[in-house]
Scaffold this motif. Structure first.
Motif, PDB file in Angstrom:
ATOM      1  N   ASN A 181      -2.502 -13.605   7.553  1.00  0.00           N
ATOM      2  CA  ASN A 181      -2.140 -12.415   6.777  1.00  0.00           C
ATOM      3  C   ASN A 181      -2.186 -12.646   5.269  1.00  0.00           C
ATOM      4  OD1 ASN A 181      -1.831 -10.944   9.091  1.00  0.00           O
ATOM      5  ND2 ASN A 181       0.394 -10.913   9.037  1.00  0.00           N
ATOM      6  N   ARG A 182      -1.612 -13.737   4.790  1.00  0.00           N
ATOM      7  CA  ARG A 182      -1.573 -13.975   3.343  1.00  0.00           C
ATOM      8  C   ARG A 182      -2.962 -14.111   2.737  1.00  0.00           C
ATOM      9  NH1 ARG A 182       3.653 -17.901   3.183  1.00  0.00           N
ATOM     10  NH2 ARG A 182       5.170 -16.250   3.534  1.00  0.00           N
ATOM     11  N   PRO A 183      -3.860 -14.924   3.316  1.00  0.00           N
ATOM     12  CA  PRO A 183      -5.209 -15.011   2.737  1.00  0.00           C
ATOM     13  C   PRO A 183      -5.973 -13.683   2.791  1.00  0.00           C
ATOM     14  CG  PRO A 183      -4.787 -16.911   4.130  1.00  0.00           C
ATOM     15  CD  PRO A 183      -3.649 -15.951   4.336  1.00  0.00           C
ATOM     16  N   VAL A 184      -5.842 -12.937   3.891  1.00  0.00           N
ATOM     17  CA  VAL A 184      -6.524 -11.640   3.987  1.00  0.00           C
ATOM     18  C   VAL A 184      -5.980 -10.698   2.921  1.00  0.00           C
ATOM     19  CG1 VAL A 184      -6.861  -9.582   5.420  1.00  0.00           C
ATOM     20  CG2 VAL A 184      -7.189 -11.852   6.406  1.00  0.00           C
ATOM     21  N   ALA A 185      -4.674 -10.662   2.747  1.00  0.00           N
ATOM     22  CA  ALA A 185      -4.069  -9.800   1.725  1.00  0.00           C
ATOM     23  C   ALA A 185      -4.545 -10.207   0.338  1.00  0.00           C
ATOM     24  CB  ALA A 185      -2.548  -9.843   1.809  1.00  0.00           C
ATOM     25  N   LEU A 186      -4.609 -11.507   0.067  1.00  0.00           N
ATOM     26  CA  LEU A 186      -5.051 -11.998  -1.236  1.00  0.00           C
ATOM     27  C   LEU A 186      -6.500 -11.592  -1.516  1.00  0.00           C
ATOM     28  CD1 LEU A 186      -4.473 -13.702  -3.762  1.00  0.00           C
ATOM     29  CD2 LEU A 186      -5.304 -15.683  -2.478  1.00  0.00           C
ATOM     30  N   VAL A 187      -7.375 -11.814  -0.563  1.00  0.00           N
ATOM     31  CA  VAL A 187      -8.783 -11.452  -0.727  1.00  0.00           C
ATOM     32  C   VAL A 187      -8.925  -9.942  -0.898  1.00  0.00           C
ATOM     33  CG1 VAL A 187     -11.015 -11.379   0.478  1.00  0.00           C
ATOM     34  CG2 VAL A 187      -9.671 -13.480   0.460  1.00  0.00           C
ATOM     35  N   THR A 188      -8.173  -9.158  -0.134  1.00  0.00           N
ATOM     36  CA  THR A 188      -8.232  -7.697  -0.218  1.00  0.00           C
ATOM     37  C   THR A 188      -7.746  -7.227  -1.583  1.00  0.00           C
ATOM     38  OG1 THR A 188      -7.923  -7.536   2.171  1.00  0.00           O
ATOM     39  CG2 THR A 188      -7.506  -5.551   0.884  1.00  0.00           C
ATOM     40  N   ARG A 189      -6.685  -7.850  -2.092  1.00  0.00           N
ATOM     41  CA  ARG A 189      -6.178  -7.477  -3.417  1.00  0.00           C
ATOM     42  C   ARG A 189      -7.177  -7.787  -4.523  1.00  0.00           C
ATOM     43  NH1 ARG A 189      -1.080 -10.433  -3.001  1.00  0.00           N
ATOM     44  NH2 ARG A 189      -0.547  -9.757  -0.940  1.00  0.00           N
ATOM     45  N   THR A 190      -8.084  -8.743  -4.285  1.00  0.00           N
ATOM     46  CA  THR A 190      -9.110  -9.041  -5.287  1.00  0.00           C
ATOM     47  C   THR A 190     -10.259  -8.047  -5.228  1.00  0.00           C
ATOM     48  OG1 THR A 190     -10.374 -10.557  -3.897  1.00  0.00           O
ATOM     49  CG2 THR A 190      -8.582 -11.507  -5.223  1.00  0.00           C
ATOM     50  N   GLY A 191     -10.286  -7.212  -4.194  1.00  0.00           N
ATOM     51  CA  GLY A 191     -11.316  -6.183  -4.098  1.00  0.00           C
ATOM     52  C   GLY A 191     -12.324  -6.391  -2.995  1.00  0.00           C
ATOM     53  N   LEU A 192     -12.180  -7.441  -2.203  1.00  0.00           N
ATOM     54  CA  LEU A 192     -13.084  -7.685  -1.082  1.00  0.00           C
ATOM     55  C   LEU A 192     -12.419  -7.261   0.216  1.00  0.00           C
ATOM     56  CD1 LEU A 192     -14.381 -11.223  -2.053  1.00  0.00           C
ATOM     57  CD2 LEU A 192     -15.585  -9.049  -2.313  1.00  0.00           C
ATOM     58  N   SER A 193     -13.070  -6.382   0.943  1.00  0.00           N
ATOM     59  CA  SER A 193     -12.534  -5.933   2.221  1.00  0.00           C
ATOM     60  C   SER A 193     -13.140  -6.774   3.330  1.00  0.00           C
ATOM     61  CB  SER A 193     -12.884  -4.460   2.445  1.00  0.00           C
ATOM     62  OG  SER A 193     -12.470  -4.057   3.727  1.00  0.00           O
ATOM     63  N   LEU A 194     -12.281  -7.360   4.159  1.00  0.00           N
ATOM     64  CA  LEU A 194     -12.728  -8.111   5.316  1.00  0.00           C
ATOM     65  C   LEU A 194     -12.675  -7.188   6.521  1.00  0.00           C
ATOM     66  CD1 LEU A 194     -10.736 -11.417   4.667  1.00  0.00           C
ATOM     67  CD2 LEU A 194     -13.126 -10.927   4.107  1.00  0.00           C
ATOM     68  N   TRP A 195     -13.809  -6.706   6.969  1.00  0.00           N
ATOM     69  CA  TRP A 195     -13.916  -5.847   8.145  1.00  0.00           C
ATOM     70  C   TRP A 195     -13.024  -4.606   8.053  1.00  0.00           C
ATOM     71  CZ3 TRP A 195     -12.756 -11.163   9.104  1.00  0.00           C
ATOM     72  CH2 TRP A 195     -13.880 -11.925   9.338  1.00  0.00           C
ATOM     73  N   GLY A 196     -12.923  -4.018   6.885  1.00  0.00           N
ATOM     74  CA  GLY A 196     -12.136  -2.799   6.722  1.00  0.00           C
ATOM     75  C   GLY A 196     -10.710  -3.030   6.269  1.00  0.00           C
ATOM     76  N   SER A 197     -10.380  -4.255   5.874  1.00  0.00           N
ATOM     77  CA  SER A 197      -8.999  -4.557   5.499  1.00  0.00           C
ATOM     78  C   SER A 197      -8.583  -3.815   4.232  1.00  0.00           C
ATOM     79  CB  SER A 197      -8.805  -6.062   5.300  1.00  0.00           C
ATOM     80  OG  SER A 197      -9.569  -6.524   4.212  1.00  0.00           O
ATOM     81  N   ARG A 198      -7.309  -3.472   4.204  1.00  0.00           N
ATOM     82  CA  ARG A 198      -6.649  -2.905   3.035  1.00  0.00           C
ATOM     83  C   ARG A 198      -5.252  -3.514   2.987  1.00  0.00           C
ATOM     84  NH1 ARG A 198     -11.099  -1.160   3.078  1.00  0.00           N
ATOM     85  NH2 ARG A 198     -11.879   0.858   2.418  1.00  0.00           N
ATOM     86  N   VAL A 199      -4.600  -3.419   1.858  1.00  0.00           N
ATOM     87  CA  VAL A 199      -3.192  -3.798   1.773  1.00  0.00           C
ATOM     88  C   VAL A 199      -2.394  -2.500   1.837  1.00  0.00           C
ATOM     89  CG1 VAL A 199      -1.383  -4.807   0.342  1.00  0.00           C
ATOM     90  CG2 VAL A 199      -3.628  -5.921   0.484  1.00  0.00           C
ATOM     91  N   LEU A 200      -1.559  -2.408   2.841  1.00  0.00           N
ATOM     92  CA  LEU A 200      -0.680  -1.256   3.021  1.00  0.00           C
ATOM     93  C   LEU A 200       0.538  -1.448   2.137  1.00  0.00           C
ATOM     94  CD1 LEU A 200       0.455   1.250   4.598  1.00  0.00           C
ATOM     95  CD2 LEU A 200       1.390  -0.403   6.216  1.00  0.00           C
ATOM     96  N   GLU A 201       0.887  -0.420   1.382  1.00  0.00           N
ATOM     97  CA  GLU A 201       2.124  -0.396   0.610  1.00  0.00           C
ATOM     98  C   GLU A 201       2.961   0.770   1.117  1.00  0.00           C
ATOM     99  OE1 GLU A 201       0.699  -2.191  -3.685  1.00  0.00           O
ATOM    100  OE2 GLU A 201       1.069  -0.036  -3.527  1.00  0.00           O
ATOM    101  N   VAL A 202       4.191   0.453   1.499  1.00  0.00           N
ATOM    102  CA  VAL A 202       5.110   1.475   1.992  1.00  0.00           C
ATOM    103  C   VAL A 202       6.519   1.097   1.571  1.00  0.00           C
ATOM    104  CG1 VAL A 202       5.387   0.369   4.265  1.00  0.00           C
ATOM    105  CG2 VAL A 202       5.799   2.832   4.023  1.00  0.00           C
ATOM    106  N   ARG A 203       7.328   2.102   1.303  1.00  0.00           N
ATOM    107  CA  ARG A 203       8.716   1.872   0.909  1.00  0.00           C
ATOM    108  C   ARG A 203       9.511   1.368   2.106  1.00  0.00           C
ATOM    109  NH1 ARG A 203      12.267   5.780   1.437  1.00  0.00           N
ATOM    110  NH2 ARG A 203      10.660   7.350   1.176  1.00  0.00           N
ATOM    111  N   GLY A 204      10.244   0.276   1.906  1.00  0.00           N
ATOM    112  CA  GLY A 204      11.091  -0.274   2.960  1.00  0.00           C
ATOM    113  C   GLY A 204      12.217   0.680   3.302  1.00  0.00           C
TER     114      GLY A 204
END
Length: 164
Positions: A32-55
């Motif tokens: 999860n952490r590496p996928v989130a990091l790569v996604t935050r840099t602008g690269l989508s791995l197979w459709g990945s996004r970082v979800l942001e939601v209020r706790g």
């Protein structure tokens, strides 16, 4: 298979509503952490996004990688692990969330699907990501009959996204 032991009432709907497979340390740390990091840099791995939601308890923004499914021009989020923390937070936030890819943040209103309307979405999700998430679907795959997909559907929340 019930996720949290035997249900004394025999109510499988209650078992389905509690179904959640918590990620282990390895998944959180090395997947999860590496996928989130790569996604935050602008690269989508197979459709990945970082979800942001209020706790729902803390009110703080929660972030985690998710697979964004596009099917027939519509966008969906599927919880492979069941009624997870992000699902509970999206419900508590009345569907308000954001998906992030690099510097691009798009706000959505998520509406949870129910019953048979989940079946084609689950089939498409499994077709695309079965190698990654198939273990969470109890042997059901994209080639499974509608009845089998319908059987596991209550355990896997599905949200359709609309621009906020």
């Amino acid at each position: 298979m019930a996720s949290s032991g035997a249900n004394p009432t025999g109510d499988t709907r209650a078992d389905d509503a509690r179904h959640y497979r918590r990620p282990n340390w390895f998944t959180n740390t090395f997947l999860n952490r590496p996928v989130a990091l790569v996604t935050r840099t602008g690269l989508s791995l197979w459709g990945s996004r970082v979800l942001e939601v209020r706790g729902r308890t803390s009110g703080e923004t929660r972030r985690l990688p998710v697979n964004l499914l596009t099917l027939e021009g519509r966008q969906y989020l599927v919880s492979a692990r069941g009624h997870s923390q992000w699902v509970r937070n999206v419900r508590a936030a009345d569907g308000e969330l954001a998906l992030v890819l690099g510097r691009r943040r798009v706000r959505y209103r998520a509406v949870e699907l129910s019953g048979d309307e989940k079946i084609p979405v689950l089939r498409a999700y499994l077709k695309k990501w079965k190698a990654e998430v198939g273990v969470f679907f109890d042997g059901v795959g994209p080639e499974s009959a509608d009845e089998e997909l319908g059987r596991i559907a209550p355990r896997h929340p599905v949200f359709i996204l609309a621009a906020a």
